[in-house]
Design an enzyme around this catalytic site. Structure first.
Site, PDB file in Angstrom:
ATOM      1  CB  THR A 132      -0.848  -0.219   1.353  1.00 46.06           C
ATOM      2  OG1 THR A 132      -1.408   1.202   1.477  1.00 46.06           O
ATOM      3  CG2 THR A 132      -0.060  -0.364   2.550  1.00 46.06           C
ATOM      4  CG  ASP A 133      -1.083   4.997  -0.880  1.00 45.84           C
ATOM      5  OD1 ASP A 133      -1.764   4.407  -0.069  1.00 45.84           O
ATOM      6  OD2 ASP A 133      -1.561   6.110  -1.501  1.00 45.84           O
ATOM      7  CD  GLU A 134      -3.637   3.247   4.187  1.00 40.56           C
ATOM      8  OE1 GLU A 134      -3.423   3.204   5.467  1.00 40.56           O
ATOM      9  OE2 GLU A 134      -4.565   3.004   3.582  1.00 40.56           O
ATOM     10  CE1 TYR A 157      -3.454  -2.822   5.934  1.00 38.67           C
ATOM     11  CE2 TYR A 157      -3.192  -0.382   5.211  1.00 38.67           C
ATOM     12  CZ  TYR A 157      -3.107  -1.620   4.718  1.00 38.67           C
ATOM     13  OH  TYR A 157      -3.276  -1.808   3.381  1.00 38.67           O
ATOM     14  CE  LYS A 161       0.344  -4.593   2.932  1.00 42.84           C
ATOM     15  NZ  LYS A 161      -0.259  -5.857   2.066  1.00 42.84           N
ATOM     16  CE  LYS A 196     -10.626  -1.624   4.467  1.00 44.05           C
ATOM     17  NZ  LYS A 196     -10.239  -2.753   3.589  1.00 44.05           N
ATOM     18  CG  LEU A 197     -15.059   7.233   2.814  1.00 41.94           C
ATOM     19  CD1 LEU A 197     -15.668   7.836   4.095  1.00 41.94           C
ATOM     20  CD2 LEU A 197     -14.306   8.214   1.822  1.00 41.94           C
TER      21      LEU A 197
HETATM   22  P1  NAD Z   1      -9.620  -7.629   2.000  1.00 43.74           P
HETATM   23  O1  NAD Z   1      -9.651  -7.384   3.402  1.00 43.74           O
HETATM   24  O2  NAD Z   1     -10.841  -7.236   1.278  1.00 43.74           O
HETATM   25  O3  NAD Z   1      -9.108  -8.854   1.762  1.00 43.74           O
HETATM   26  C1  NAD Z   1      -7.988  -9.753   2.473  1.00 43.74           C
HETATM   27  C2  NAD Z   1      -8.375 -11.144   2.236  1.00 43.74           C
HETATM   28  O4  NAD Z   1      -7.342 -11.985   2.991  1.00 43.74           O
HETATM   29  C3  NAD Z   1      -9.567 -11.869   2.900  1.00 43.74           C
HETATM   30  O5  NAD Z   1     -10.012 -12.482   1.632  1.00 43.74           O
HETATM   31  C4  NAD Z   1      -9.394 -12.789   3.885  1.00 43.74           C
HETATM   32  O6  NAD Z   1     -10.017 -13.966   4.099  1.00 43.74           O
HETATM   33  C5  NAD Z   1      -7.671 -13.040   3.679  1.00 43.74           C
HETATM   34  N1  NAD Z   1      -7.045 -13.268   4.947  1.00 43.74           N
HETATM   35  C6  NAD Z   1      -6.799 -12.234   5.923  1.00 43.74           C
HETATM   36  N2  NAD Z   1      -6.061 -12.959   6.766  1.00 43.74           N
HETATM   37  C7  NAD Z   1      -5.548 -14.066   6.303  1.00 43.74           C
HETATM   38  C8  NAD Z   1      -4.799 -15.095   6.900  1.00 43.74           C
HETATM   39  N3  NAD Z   1      -4.184 -15.110   8.126  1.00 43.74           N
HETATM   40  N4  NAD Z   1      -4.792 -16.186   6.183  1.00 43.74           N
HETATM   41  C9  NAD Z   1      -5.111 -16.357   4.708  1.00 43.74           C
HETATM   42  N5  NAD Z   1      -6.010 -15.415   4.042  1.00 43.74           N
HETATM   43  C10 NAD Z   1      -6.281 -14.426   5.024  1.00 43.74           C
HETATM   44  O7  NAD Z   1      -8.457  -6.765   1.477  1.00 43.74           O
HETATM   45  P2  NAD Z   1      -8.175  -5.914   0.107  1.00 43.74           P
HETATM   46  O8  NAD Z   1      -8.743  -4.520   0.329  1.00 43.74           O
HETATM   47  O9  NAD Z   1      -8.629  -6.664  -0.799  1.00 43.74           O
HETATM   48  O10 NAD Z   1      -6.402  -5.707   0.083  1.00 43.74           O
HETATM   49  C11 NAD Z   1      -5.683  -6.870  -0.593  1.00 43.74           C
HETATM   50  C12 NAD Z   1      -4.353  -6.512  -0.223  1.00 43.74           C
HETATM   51  O11 NAD Z   1      -3.995  -5.029  -0.995  1.00 43.74           O
HETATM   52  C13 NAD Z   1      -3.901  -6.242   1.174  1.00 43.74           C
HETATM   53  O12 NAD Z   1      -2.608  -6.718   1.254  1.00 43.74           O
HETATM   54  C14 NAD Z   1      -3.908  -4.650   1.190  1.00 43.74           C
HETATM   55  O13 NAD Z   1      -2.769  -4.219   2.216  1.00 43.74           O
HETATM   56  C15 NAD Z   1      -3.518  -4.287  -0.127  1.00 43.74           C
HETATM   57  N6  NAD Z   1      -3.784  -3.044  -0.630  1.00 43.74           N
HETATM   58  C16 NAD Z   1      -5.307  -2.688  -0.079  1.00 43.74           C
HETATM   59  C17 NAD Z   1      -5.700  -1.146  -0.568  1.00 43.74           C
HETATM   60  C18 NAD Z   1      -7.173  -0.997  -0.580  1.00 43.74           C
HETATM   61  O14 NAD Z   1      -7.544   0.265  -0.791  1.00 43.74           O
HETATM   62  N7  NAD Z   1      -8.400  -1.882  -0.108  1.00 43.74           N
HETATM   63  C19 NAD Z   1      -4.814  -0.442  -1.599  1.00 43.74           C
HETATM   64  C20 NAD Z   1      -3.434  -0.905  -1.383  1.00 43.74           C
HETATM   65  C21 NAD Z   1      -3.113  -2.077  -1.073  1.00 43.74           C
HETATM   66  P1  TYD Z   2     -10.981   4.074   4.638  1.00 43.81           P
HETATM   67  O1  TYD Z   2     -11.759   3.495   3.389  1.00 43.81           O
HETATM   68  O2  TYD Z   2     -10.991   3.324   5.686  1.00 43.81           O
HETATM   69  O3  TYD Z   2      -9.299   3.857   3.946  1.00 43.81           O
HETATM   70  P2  TYD Z   2      -7.890   4.204   4.557  1.00 43.81           P
HETATM   71  O4  TYD Z   2      -8.019   4.828   5.890  1.00 43.81           O
HETATM   72  O5  TYD Z   2      -6.924   3.354   4.279  1.00 43.81           O
HETATM   73  O6  TYD Z   2      -7.498   5.522   3.648  1.00 43.81           O
HETATM   74  O7  TYD Z   2     -10.897   5.813   4.760  1.00 43.81           O
HETATM   75  C1  TYD Z   2     -10.695   6.484   3.610  1.00 43.81           C
HETATM   76  C2  TYD Z   2     -10.931   7.890   4.153  1.00 43.81           C
HETATM   77  O8  TYD Z   2     -12.174   7.946   4.680  1.00 43.81           O
HETATM   78  C3  TYD Z   2      -9.980   8.227   5.319  1.00 43.81           C
HETATM   79  O9  TYD Z   2      -9.449   9.400   5.455  1.00 43.81           O
HETATM   80  C4  TYD Z   2     -10.762   7.942   6.704  1.00 43.81           C
HETATM   81  C5  TYD Z   2     -12.329   8.323   6.164  1.00 43.81           C
HETATM   82  N1  TYD Z   2     -13.460   7.764   6.617  1.00 43.81           N
HETATM   83  C6  TYD Z   2     -14.286   8.503   7.497  1.00 43.81           C
HETATM   84  O10 TYD Z   2     -14.350   9.817   7.502  1.00 43.81           O
HETATM   85  N2  TYD Z   2     -15.292   7.820   7.868  1.00 43.81           N
HETATM   86  C7  TYD Z   2     -15.549   6.409   7.892  1.00 43.81           C
HETATM   87  O11 TYD Z   2     -16.614   5.931   8.424  1.00 43.81           O
HETATM   88  C8  TYD Z   2     -14.700   5.711   7.313  1.00 43.81           C
HETATM   89  C9  TYD Z   2     -14.577   4.336   7.394  1.00 43.81           C
HETATM   90  C10 TYD Z   2     -13.168   6.426   6.793  1.00 43.81           C
END
Ligand code: NAD
Ligand code: TYD
Length: 351
Positions: A132-134, A157, A161, A196-197
């Site tokens: 992630t970029d975080e 988190y 990562k 998520k948001l």
């Molecule tokens: P998600 O939470 O939707 O999915 C995570 C998946 O991992 C789920 O299917 C869960 O069952 C599985 N999992 C969790 N713990 C596990 C374990 N111990 N063993 C096996 N499986 C397990 O997550 P996502 O949003 O799809 O993110 C996927 C990846 O991309 C992550 O590594 C996250 O850090 C990265 N990422 C996410 C975002 C985003 O905006 N969502 C952005 C950049 C990077």
């Molecule tokens: P989120 O989707 O949790 O992603 P991340 O924290 O990984 O960026 O949140 C996106 C943005 O929205 C973040 O600045 C937090 C904000 N947010 C709210 O204001 N209210 C909410 O209920 C949630 C889940 C997020």
């Protein structure tokens, strides 16, 4: 070359889109989806590919190294695309240890198994770590994250990562595991878990529930449609240079409050509600501790080296996302009620 690719976290949001892309685009590859099916994992996300001859599912936790090795042996795994993770910042504040175990220990388990199974011809293998970029921390009003930006994670988190990224690099340097790391901005799209948001607010608008905006709503995120992230992973996995990071982003920054207002506007139109009705649901609540102000990716490297760029505008992607949620109310109900477990038992218990 024939590949047997282990995709971890394939039942989650991004993972399911990556699995679908690979299963459909590469019928000659074996795609093994390994997932523990936590609250965020949902096999319903993959109903359309579950009977494909090149698709396999393994219900395994990455915290179980013996089970991981079994999967490598059984499927003769040649490559890994690692997405399994605890992924929600707010949960990492409530319960940091889950993030330490899955994101750090789980990643090192996978690296250890890859290292022991890929004994020879290491350069025919690849470990693609999805990050992630975080990990870069927060930006002020100006500037962008590049691949050279120093890591400065602020939440449990992002710290977990960042740590996993460091271990991938260390196993590359020390044990010569060929790797690539992608650091992507915030994704949105179908199958996004409604914590998520964007999906949380879509769900709340549908049910006329308050929209809890943290702080003043001035935090800024760079949003990318999930299918464009999956395309980027495909490109970097196949064509990225070993030992490199590639930043992936949407060139699409939005202040949370502006995004929420756009979402309200699009949903009022689609739900045939009066203009301005959903905005009335906005409720400013206590800020998230350690809330990063701004994320913005400089995606020049992946664009110049691999020719990647986003394929949809934010307005198009958001509109398609809302449509998906409106057409998939049953999915939303299942993931918010625990009903999904029944689906899993019914589908897999007698196989
Ligand atoms: P998600 O939470 O939707 O999915 C995570 C998946 O991992 C789920 O299917 C869960 O069952 C599985 N999992 C969790 N713990 C596990 C374990 N111990 N063993 C096996 N499986 C397990 O997550 P996502 O949003 O799809 O993110 C996927 C990846 O991309 C992550 O590594 C996250 O850090 C990265 N990422 C996410 C975002 C985003 O905006 N969502 C952005 C950049 C990077
Ligand atoms: P989120 O989707 O949790 O992603 P991340 O924290 O990984 O960026 O949140 C996106 C943005 O929205 C973040 O600045 C937090 C904000 N947010 C709210 O204001 N209210 C909410 O209920 C949630 C889940 C997020």
């Amino acid at each position: 070359m024939k590949k047997n690719i282990l995709i971890t976290g394939g039942a989650g949001f991004i993972g399911s889109h990556v699995v679908r892309l690979f299963v459909n685009k590469y019928p000659g590859y074996k795609i093994v989806n390994l997932d523990a099916l936590t609250y965020a994992g949902n096999l319903e996300n993959l109903k359309d590919v579950e009977h494909a001859p090149n698709y396999f599912f393994e219900h395994v936790n990455i915290l179980e190294p013996d089970m991981l090795l079994n999967v490598f042996e059984q499927h003769d795994i040649t490559d890994v695309i690692h997405l399994a993770a605890e992924s929600h910042v707010d949960r990492s504040i409530l319960s940091p240890m889950d993030f330490i175990y899955t994101n750090i220990v789980g990643t090192v388990n996978l690296l250890n198994v890859a290292k022991s199974y890929w004994k020879e011809n290491l350069n025919t293998h690849r470990f693609h770590h999805v990050s992630t970029d975080e990990v870069y921390g927060t930006l002020g009003d100006e500037g962008f994250f590049t691949e050279e930006t120093a890591y400065a994670p602020n939440s449990p988190y992002s710290a977990s990562k960042a740590s996993s990224d460091h271990f991938v690099r260390a196993y590359g340097e020390t044990f010569h595991i060929p790797y690539v790391i992608t650091n992507c901005s915030n994704n949105y799209g179908p199958n996004h878990f409604p914590e998520k948001l964007i999906p949380l607010f879509i769900n709340n608008i549908m049910h006329k529930k308050p929209l809890p905006v943290y702080g003043k709503g001035e935090n800024t995120r760079d949003w990318l449609y999930v299918i464009d992230h999956a395309r980027a992973i495909d490109l970097v996995f196949h064509e990225g240079r070993n030992g490199e990071h590639y930043n992936v982003g949407g060139f699409n920054e939005w202040k949370n409050i502006d995004l929420v207002k756009l979402l309200c506007k699009q949903m009022d139109e689609k739900l045939k509600r009066e203009a301005g009705e959903s905005e009335k649901l906005i409720s400013y609540v206590k800020d998230r501790p350690g809330h990063d102000l701004r994320y913005a990716i400089d995606a020049t490297k992946i664009n110049k080296e691999l020719g990647w760029k986003p394929s949809v505008t934010f307005e198009e992607g958001l509109s398609a996302t809302i449509d998906w949620y409106l057409q998939n109310e049953a999915w939303l109900k299942h993931v918010t009620s625990g009903e999904y477990q029944n689906y899993y038992t019914e589908q897999y218990s007698n196989r």
